[in-house]
Design a protein around this motif. Sequence first.
Motif, PDB file in Angstrom:
ATOM      1  N   ASN A  98       0.575  -1.394  -0.420  1.00 18.38           N
ATOM      2  CA  ASN A  98      -0.191  -0.255   0.066  1.00 18.38           C
ATOM      3  C   ASN A  98       0.880   1.342  -0.249  1.00 18.38           C
ATOM      4  O   ASN A  98       1.701   0.908   0.863  1.00 18.38           O
ATOM      5  CB  ASN A  98      -0.842   0.267   1.169  1.00 18.38           C
ATOM      6  N   PRO A 100       2.116   5.467  -0.467  1.00 16.46           N
ATOM      7  CA  PRO A 100       1.519   6.356  -0.074  1.00 16.46           C
ATOM      8  C   PRO A 100       1.204   7.588  -1.360  1.00 16.46           C
ATOM      9  O   PRO A 100       2.437   7.308  -2.201  1.00 16.46           O
ATOM     10  CB  PRO A 100       2.393   7.422   0.957  1.00 16.46           C
ATOM     11  N   ARG A 105      -3.274  12.603  -0.120  1.00 17.60           N
ATOM     12  CA  ARG A 105      -3.787  12.074  -1.314  1.00 17.60           C
ATOM     13  C   ARG A 105      -4.184  10.688  -1.453  1.00 17.60           C
ATOM     14  O   ARG A 105      -4.056  10.492  -1.901  1.00 17.60           O
ATOM     15  CB  ARG A 105      -2.087  12.746  -2.359  1.00 17.60           C
ATOM     16  N   GLY A 106      -4.532  10.272   0.274  1.00 14.05           N
ATOM     17  CA  GLY A 106      -4.659   9.160  -0.160  1.00 14.05           C
ATOM     18  C   GLY A 106      -3.625   7.898  -0.238  1.00 14.05           C
ATOM     19  O   GLY A 106      -1.899   8.643   0.102  1.00 14.05           O
ATOM     20  N   ALA A 107      -3.966   6.639  -0.896  1.00 18.85           N
ATOM     21  CA  ALA A 107      -2.471   5.770  -0.598  1.00 18.85           C
ATOM     22  C   ALA A 107      -2.854   4.495  -2.058  1.00 18.85           C
ATOM     23  O   ALA A 107      -4.375   4.465  -2.781  1.00 18.85           O
ATOM     24  CB  ALA A 107      -2.093   5.110  -0.376  1.00 18.85           C
TER      25      ALA A 107
END
Length: 121
Positions: A98, A100, A105-107
Amino acid sequence: QVQLVESGGGLVQAGGSLRLSCAASGSAFSINAMGWYRQVPGKQRELVATISSSGSTNYLDSVKGRFTISRDNAKNTVYLQMNSLKSEDTAVYYCFANIPLGFLRGAVDSWGQGTQVTVSS
């Protein structure tokens, strides 16, 4: 672009061991969770094990006590030590990470190409 390269699959007799490795490259940020899925043709994909960035782990019930997931954050590498292998462990194993994307900006999940593990009985 993040790339994940797996290694370590192969053919082993029941009761034997294998160690899978998955090295991630190209991430601009520290990687969040990493882990392994497996899939047998015609069956649903199974989440085998995960490990957080701080080292917390989770396992599929059927592999608990036999498989151990670990990671080296300095090398952006996750490992899966598989002991006491059974024929039902035969599958293609895929690693994931996962990644980033940056502040707020999320992942996204990135995936390895898969490595075949075959356990002969």
